[in-house]
Design a protein around this motif. Structure first.
Motif, PDB file in Angstrom:
ATOM      1  N   PHE A   1       1.234  -0.906   0.170  1.00 53.22           N
ATOM      2  CA  PHE A   1       0.096  -0.330  -0.321  1.00 53.22           C
ATOM      3  C   PHE A   1       1.021   1.384  -0.324  1.00 53.22           C
ATOM      4  O   PHE A   1       0.746   2.006  -1.084  1.00 53.22           O
ATOM      5  CB  PHE A   1      -0.828  -0.180   1.053  1.00 53.22           C
ATOM      6  CG  PHE A   1      -1.961   1.145   1.744  1.00 53.22           C
ATOM      7  CD1 PHE A   1      -2.999   0.513   1.178  1.00 53.22           C
ATOM      8  CD2 PHE A   1      -1.067   2.091   2.189  1.00 53.22           C
ATOM      9  CE1 PHE A   1      -3.834   1.848   1.211  1.00 53.22           C
ATOM     10  CE2 PHE A   1      -2.044   3.775   2.375  1.00 53.22           C
ATOM     11  CZ  PHE A   1      -3.567   3.437   1.782  1.00 53.22           C
ATOM     12  N   THR A   2       1.906   0.745   0.556  1.00 49.97           N
ATOM     13  CA  THR A   2       2.682   2.843   1.065  1.00 49.97           C
ATOM     14  C   THR A   2       3.307   2.238  -0.552  1.00 49.97           C
ATOM     15  O   THR A   2       3.778   3.299  -0.837  1.00 49.97           O
ATOM     16  CB  THR A   2       3.746   2.024   2.296  1.00 49.97           C
ATOM     17  OG1 THR A   2       2.515   1.999   3.541  1.00 49.97           O
ATOM     18  CG2 THR A   2       4.639   3.110   2.465  1.00 49.97           C
ATOM     19  N   ASP A   3       4.300   1.587  -0.865  1.00 51.13           N
ATOM     20  CA  ASP A   3       4.719   1.280  -2.290  1.00 51.13           C
ATOM     21  C   ASP A   3       4.252   1.885  -3.344  1.00 51.13           C
ATOM     22  O   ASP A   3       4.804   2.740  -3.560  1.00 51.13           O
ATOM     23  CB  ASP A   3       4.810  -0.264  -2.529  1.00 51.13           C
ATOM     24  CG  ASP A   3       6.328  -0.695  -1.516  1.00 51.13           C
ATOM     25  OD1 ASP A   3       7.054   0.021  -0.474  1.00 51.13           O
ATOM     26  OD2 ASP A   3       6.196  -1.657  -1.652  1.00 51.13           O
ATOM     27  N   ALA A   4       3.029   1.770  -3.567  1.00 48.80           N
ATOM     28  CA  ALA A   4       2.625   1.760  -4.785  1.00 48.80           C
ATOM     29  C   ALA A   4       1.889   3.801  -4.062  1.00 48.80           C
ATOM     30  O   ALA A   4       2.080   4.650  -4.794  1.00 48.80           O
ATOM     31  CB  ALA A   4       0.873   1.251  -4.601  1.00 48.80           C
ATOM     32  N   TYR A   5       1.312   3.808  -3.113  1.00 51.98           N
ATOM     33  CA  TYR A   5       1.311   5.429  -2.871  1.00 51.98           C
ATOM     34  C   TYR A   5       2.635   6.266  -2.889  1.00 51.98           C
ATOM     35  O   TYR A   5       2.299   7.473  -3.535  1.00 51.98           O
ATOM     36  CB  TYR A   5       0.808   5.240  -1.404  1.00 51.98           C
ATOM     37  CG  TYR A   5       0.491   6.883  -0.771  1.00 51.98           C
ATOM     38  CD1 TYR A   5      -0.491   8.127  -0.503  1.00 51.98           C
ATOM     39  CD2 TYR A   5       1.395   8.087  -0.282  1.00 51.98           C
ATOM     40  CE1 TYR A   5      -0.892   9.222  -0.085  1.00 51.98           C
ATOM     41  CE2 TYR A   5       0.841   9.288  -0.050  1.00 51.98           C
ATOM     42  CZ  TYR A   5      -0.393   9.631   0.190  1.00 51.98           C
ATOM     43  OH  TYR A   5      -0.170  10.979   0.436  1.00 51.98           O
ATOM     44  N   ASP A   6       3.886   5.408  -2.818  1.00 53.65           N
ATOM     45  CA  ASP A   6       4.849   7.008  -2.734  1.00 53.65           C
ATOM     46  C   ASP A   6       5.670   6.964  -4.343  1.00 53.65           C
ATOM     47  O   ASP A   6       5.580   7.693  -4.238  1.00 53.65           O
ATOM     48  CB  ASP A   6       6.146   6.111  -1.643  1.00 53.65           C
ATOM     49  CG  ASP A   6       5.755   6.105  -0.487  1.00 53.65           C
ATOM     50  OD1 ASP A   6       5.330   6.787   0.306  1.00 53.65           O
ATOM     51  OD2 ASP A   6       6.286   5.076   0.633  1.00 53.65           O
TER      52      ASP A   6
ATOM     53  N   VAL B   1       9.645   4.364   5.745  1.00 52.36           N
ATOM     54  CA  VAL B   1       9.022   5.580   6.454  1.00 52.36           C
ATOM     55  C   VAL B   1      10.025   7.456   6.707  1.00 52.36           C
ATOM     56  O   VAL B   1       9.796   8.696   6.537  1.00 52.36           O
ATOM     57  CB  VAL B   1       9.179   5.310   8.171  1.00 52.36           C
ATOM     58  CG1 VAL B   1       8.691   6.126   8.905  1.00 52.36           C
ATOM     59  CG2 VAL B   1       7.818   4.054   8.353  1.00 52.36           C
ATOM     60  N   VAL B   2      11.343   6.804   6.817  1.00 49.71           N
ATOM     61  CA  VAL B   2      12.526   7.969   7.306  1.00 49.71           C
ATOM     62  C   VAL B   2      12.385   9.087   5.380  1.00 49.71           C
ATOM     63  O   VAL B   2      12.227   9.808   5.849  1.00 49.71           O
ATOM     64  CB  VAL B   2      14.110   7.869   7.563  1.00 49.71           C
ATOM     65  CG1 VAL B   2      14.909   8.507   7.090  1.00 49.71           C
ATOM     66  CG2 VAL B   2      13.697   6.847   8.485  1.00 49.71           C
ATOM     67  N   CYS B   3      12.550   8.419   4.339  1.00 52.85           N
ATOM     68  CA  CYS B   3      12.719   8.746   3.370  1.00 52.85           C
ATOM     69  C   CYS B   3      11.347   9.340   3.387  1.00 52.85           C
ATOM     70  O   CYS B   3      11.318  10.563   2.418  1.00 52.85           O
ATOM     71  CB  CYS B   3      13.294   7.872   2.604  1.00 52.85           C
ATOM     72  SG  CYS B   3      15.257   7.492   3.011  1.00 52.85           S
ATOM     73  N   SER B   4      10.037   9.048   3.275  1.00 52.86           N
ATOM     74  CA  SER B   4       9.303   9.279   2.918  1.00 52.86           C
ATOM     75  C   SER B   4       8.378  10.698   3.493  1.00 52.86           C
ATOM     76  O   SER B   4       8.482  11.778   2.610  1.00 52.86           O
ATOM     77  CB  SER B   4       7.588   9.011   3.195  1.00 52.86           C
ATOM     78  OG  SER B   4       7.380   7.627   2.624  1.00 52.86           O
ATOM     79  N   VAL B   5       8.529  10.834   4.829  1.00 50.21           N
ATOM     80  CA  VAL B   5       8.797  12.633   5.745  1.00 50.21           C
ATOM     81  C   VAL B   5      10.219  12.769   5.234  1.00 50.21           C
ATOM     82  O   VAL B   5      10.397  14.143   4.600  1.00 50.21           O
ATOM     83  CB  VAL B   5       9.322  12.112   7.282  1.00 50.21           C
ATOM     84  CG1 VAL B   5       9.250  13.350   7.426  1.00 50.21           C
ATOM     85  CG2 VAL B   5       7.874  11.113   7.174  1.00 50.21           C
ATOM     86  N   ALA B   6      11.453  12.402   4.992  1.00 50.70           N
ATOM     87  CA  ALA B   6      12.556  13.660   4.076  1.00 50.70           C
ATOM     88  C   ALA B   6      11.947  14.222   2.906  1.00 50.70           C
ATOM     89  O   ALA B   6      12.817  15.162   2.299  1.00 50.70           O
ATOM     90  CB  ALA B   6      13.628  12.266   4.152  1.00 50.70           C
ATOM     91  N   SER B   7      11.256  13.133   1.951  1.00 49.44           N
ATOM     92  CA  SER B   7      11.095  14.096   0.620  1.00 49.44           C
ATOM     93  C   SER B   7       9.820  14.888   0.741  1.00 49.44           C
ATOM     94  O   SER B   7      10.350  15.845  -0.376  1.00 49.44           O
ATOM     95  CB  SER B   7      10.381  13.164  -0.090  1.00 49.44           C
ATOM     96  OG  SER B   7      11.321  11.427  -0.077  1.00 49.44           O
TER      97      SER B   7
ATOM     98  N   LEU C   1       3.146  13.890  -0.238  1.00 51.63           N
ATOM     99  CA  LEU C   1       4.699  13.183  -0.496  1.00 51.63           C
ATOM    100  C   LEU C   1       4.949  12.591   1.379  1.00 51.63           C
ATOM    101  O   LEU C   1       4.850  11.780   1.280  1.00 51.63           O
ATOM    102  CB  LEU C   1       5.723  13.798  -0.549  1.00 51.63           C
ATOM    103  CG  LEU C   1       6.243  14.618  -2.380  1.00 51.63           C
ATOM    104  CD1 LEU C   1       7.688  14.407  -2.290  1.00 51.63           C
ATOM    105  CD2 LEU C   1       5.256  13.245  -2.856  1.00 51.63           C
ATOM    106  N   MET C   2       4.574  13.309   2.234  1.00 49.96           N
ATOM    107  CA  MET C   2       4.994  13.012   3.594  1.00 49.96           C
ATOM    108  C   MET C   2       3.926  12.029   4.486  1.00 49.96           C
ATOM    109  O   MET C   2       4.263  11.083   4.657  1.00 49.96           O
ATOM    110  CB  MET C   2       5.547  14.330   3.919  1.00 49.96           C
ATOM    111  CG  MET C   2       6.427  14.607   4.263  1.00 49.96           C
ATOM    112  SD  MET C   2       6.299  16.291   5.672  1.00 49.96           S
ATOM    113  CE  MET C   2       6.279  15.924   6.512  1.00 49.96           C
ATOM    114  N   VAL C   3       2.412  12.152   4.034  1.00 50.76           N
ATOM    115  CA  VAL C   3       1.480  11.294   4.879  1.00 50.76           C
ATOM    116  C   VAL C   3       1.977   9.497   3.908  1.00 50.76           C
ATOM    117  O   VAL C   3       1.261   8.766   5.089  1.00 50.76           O
ATOM    118  CB  VAL C   3       0.239  11.926   3.748  1.00 50.76           C
ATOM    119  CG1 VAL C   3      -0.816  10.480   4.210  1.00 50.76           C
ATOM    120  CG2 VAL C   3      -0.290  12.836   4.374  1.00 50.76           C
ATOM    121  N   GLY C   4       2.729   9.135   2.811  1.00 51.16           N
ATOM    122  CA  GLY C   4       3.539   7.885   3.290  1.00 51.16           C
ATOM    123  C   GLY C   4       3.880   6.902   3.533  1.00 51.16           C
ATOM    124  O   GLY C   4       3.613   6.600   4.016  1.00 51.16           O
TER     125      GLY C   4
END
Length: 526
Positions: A33-38, A109-115, A219-222
C-alpha cells in the motif's frame, strides 16, 4: 522420495485458511500500500512543482519541469527500487526474510518524511534534495517486493497460495487510490482556504505561496501506513522454509510453526541433515544445474515483467498527459495551481476506482481456479487489443463527444493489466525457485520489471511529444506523438504474451514440487 518431505512444510501446505494467513496479508500488504502510494503520488504533483519552481515571467503557459528534471523526479525512485530489489532480494536469502524486512520499512518511513521536507534556496537545490531522498525511498520500496512475496508464499498453503500472494500485491491498488483521494482532499481544502485566479488572468497570483505545502504534505503522508505496521512485522516469526531449508535449524522451524499453526510438529533434525548433504539441494545461482533447471523460468519471469512494466508505467505515470491531450483535464492556463492538482488527482482516482482496484481483486478471486499462466496470457492479449483500439483511430478519440469512450477503453487496459500480468509477474517468481535462491530470483525478476518501468517512464516523456517541434512541451525535442507511442506499447504487450510461454504453471503445487527441493529425482519439470 516424496515421503521424505518435512512434516513442518507439509503442515503449511495442507493447513486450512486461518487468521494468521490474513494477518500476514495485512502486514505484508500495508508495505505494498505504501509502495504504491509513494511511487505514484509524485505524478499527482509534478505539474505543481513546475508552476512553483519553474515559472517564467511573461510566458503564456504555466511553468513546467524541464525535461531532465522531470525525468529525474519521476524516475529516480524507480532507479532506487531496482537497486533495492537486487540488494534486499539477495540479503533476504543470506540473512533471512524477517531480519531484513524491518529495515526496508524504516527506510520507507524516514525517506517519505524527508522527501516532503526537501529544502534549498533555489529550484535546483530543492529538486536535488527531493531526488536524493526519493532514490533512497525507492531503495526501501525495492526490498519490499522480494521479501513480501517470499514471506507470503512460504507461509501460505498450496491450495490458496496464489490468492494470498496476489492479495498482498493487490494492496497496491488501494495505495494508488489512497494517493488520489488524499490529493483531492488536500487540494480541495487549500483551494477553499486560499482561492486564486486562473493562470491566464493572473500568472503570479494563480500559484499561492501556500501551494508549496500541498506537494510536501502529499509526499509525507506516505510514511503513515508503513510506520503503523512496523511493530507487527517485527513480531512475525521467520518463515519455516528459510529456517528449515536454508538455515537448517529443524528445532526452530518446528517450534515457530507449532505456535503459528497451533499443532504439534516434529523437529525432524535427521531429515534436514540428510537434505543438507544432498548436492542436488546446494547448487548456486550461477551454476549449470540452476541454468538447466530454472534458466528458462528466470528468462520467462524477467522478460514478462520487463515488458509489462514498460507499458504499465508509461501509462500510469503519465496519465495526466494523456488526459490533457484528449481534453479531459482543461488547458493548464485556465486553472490555478491547486485546482490543477485537484483535476489530475480526480482523473487518476477515477481510473483507479473503475479499473485498477477491481482488476487486482479479480486476480485474487480467480488465480487459484484459472491458474497463473491463463490469467497472464489473457491479460497481455487484451492489453494489446485495447492499446491498438486506442491507437489506430486516435484522431476519433480526440473529439469532445468521444472522450468518454477513450477513457473507458483506457480503463480496460488497466483492468486487464491488473487482472493479468501486473499481478501474476509478482506471484510466480515467489513460487518456482528453490528456497535458498527464492528471494534473490524474485528480486532479479522484479528489478527487470523496474528496468522496464524506467524505460517506460523516461521513454514516454520523449516519445509522446508532438511530431511538430512547435507543438512540443518546453525543452523537449519532437517525438512520435501519442498515437504512435500507443502502437509501440501495443507491440510490447504482444511480445509479453509470447514470453509468457516460458513461465511454468504453479497452481495447486507445493513450493518444493516446483523447485525440486526435498522431493527426490522425479519432481521439477514444467
Amino acid at each position: 522420495m516424496a515421503g521424505e518431505k518435512l512434516q513442518v512444510l507439509d503442515a503449511l501446505d495442507v493447513a486450512k485458511t486461518q487468521w494468521y494467513h490474513f494477518t500476514a496479508i495485512i502486514i505484508a500488504g500495508m508495505g505494498f500500500f505504501t509502495d504504491a502510494y509513494d511511487l505514484f503520488c509524485i505524478s499527482l504533483v509534478t505539474k505543481l512543482l513546475g508552476r512553483i519552481y519553474y515559472h517564467v515571467d511573461g510566458s503564456p503557459k504555466p511553468g513546467t519541469l524541464p525535461p531532465s528534471v522531470s525525468a529525474a523526479v519521476n524516475g529516480v525512485a524507480l532507479c532506487g527500487t531496482l537497486t533495492g530489489q537486487l540488494f534486499f532480494g539477495w540479503l533476504g536469502d543470506k540473512l533471512g526474510r524477517k531480519r531484513v524486512y524491518g529495515l526496508t520499512l524504516i527506510l520507507m518511513v524516514v525517506c517519505s518524511v524527508a522527501s516532503g521536507l526537501s529544502f534549498g534556496s533555489s529550484a535546483k537545490s530543492v529538486m536535488a534534495t527531493l531526488c536524493f531522498f526519493r532514490f533512497w525511498l525507492g531503495f526501501g520500496i525495492g526490498g519490499d517486493y522480494p521479501l513480501s512475496a517470499t514471506i507470503m508464499s512460504e507461509y501460505a498453503n498450496k491450495k490458496t497460495r496464489g490468492a494470498f500472494i496476489a492479495a498482498v500485491f493487490a494492496m497496491q491498488g488501494f495505495g494508488i487510490l489512497a494517493g488520489g483521494i488524499f490529493a483531492i482532499i488536500i487540494s480541495s481544502a487549500f483551494q477553499a482556504r486560499f482561492p486564486a485566479p486562473s493562470y491566464e488572468l493572473d500568472p503570479i497570483g494563480s500559484t499561492v505561496p501556500e501551494a508549496d505545502y500541498v506537494w510536501r504534505i502529499v509526499l509525507m503522508v506516505g510514511a503513515l501506513p508503513a510506520a503503523l505496521t512496523y511493530y507487527w512485522r517485527m513480531k512475525m516469526p521467520e518463515t519455516a522454509r528459510f529456517t528449515a531449508l536454508v538455515a537448517k535449524n529443524a528445532e526452530q522451524a518446528a517450534s515457530d510453526m507449532s505456535k503459528v499453526l497451533q499443532v504439534d510438529i516434529e523437529a525432524e533434525t535427521q531429515k534436514i541433515q540428510k537434505l543438507a548433504q544432498d548436492k542436488k539441494n546446494s547448487f548456486g545461482l550461477f551454476s549449470t544445474e540452476f541454468v538447466k533447471r530454472h534458466g528458462l523460468h528466470l528468462i520467462g519471469t524477467t522478460s514478462t515483467w520487463l515488458l509489462l512494466d514498460i507499458a504499465f508505467y508509461s501509462q500510469n505515470l503519465f496519465q495526466k498527459d494523456i488526459f490533457s491531450a484528449i481534453g479531459w483535464i482543461p488547458a493548464a492556463k485556465t486553472l490555478n495551481a491547486i485546482e490543477e492538482v485537484f483535476r489530475i488527482a480526480r482523473a487518476q482516482t477515477l481510473i483507479a476506482l473503475c479499473s485498477t482496484v477491481p482488476g487486482y481483486w479479480f486476480t485474487v478471486a480467480l488465480i487459484d481456479r484459472m491458474g497463473r499462466f491463463a490469467i497472464q496470457l489473457m491479460g497481455f492479449f487484451f492489453m494489446t487489443v485495447f492499446m491498438f483500439a486506442l491507437a489506430f483511430p486516435y484522431e476519433h478519440w480526440t473529439h469532445k463527444e468521444n472522450r468518454i469512450g477513450f477513457v473507458a477503453i483506457y480503463s480496460l487496459t488497466f483492468f486487464f493489466a491488473n487482472f493479468g500480468p501486473n499481478a501474476t509477474t509478482f506471484v510466480v517468481p515467489a513460487e518456482i525457485f528453490p528456497a535458498r535462491l527464492r528471494s534473490t530470483c524474485h528480486g532479479i525478476s522484479a528489478a527487470s520489471g523496474k528496468l522496464g518501468a524506467i524505460v517506460g517512464a523516461f521513454g514516454f516523456l520523449y516519445l509522446a511529444q508532438n511530431k511538430d517541434p512547435a507543438k512540443t512541451e518546453a525543452g523537449y525535442p519532437a517525438g512520435i506523438g501519442v498515437r504512435n507511442s500507443l502502437i509501440v506499447l501495443g507491440v510490447i504487450n504482444l511480445l509479453g504474451m509470447l514470453f509468457t510461454f516460458l513461465v511454468p504453471e504453479s497452481k495447486g503445487k507445493s513450493l518444493e514440487e516446483m523447485s525440486g527441493e526435498n522431493q527426490g529425482d522425479h519432481s521439477q519439470e514444467n
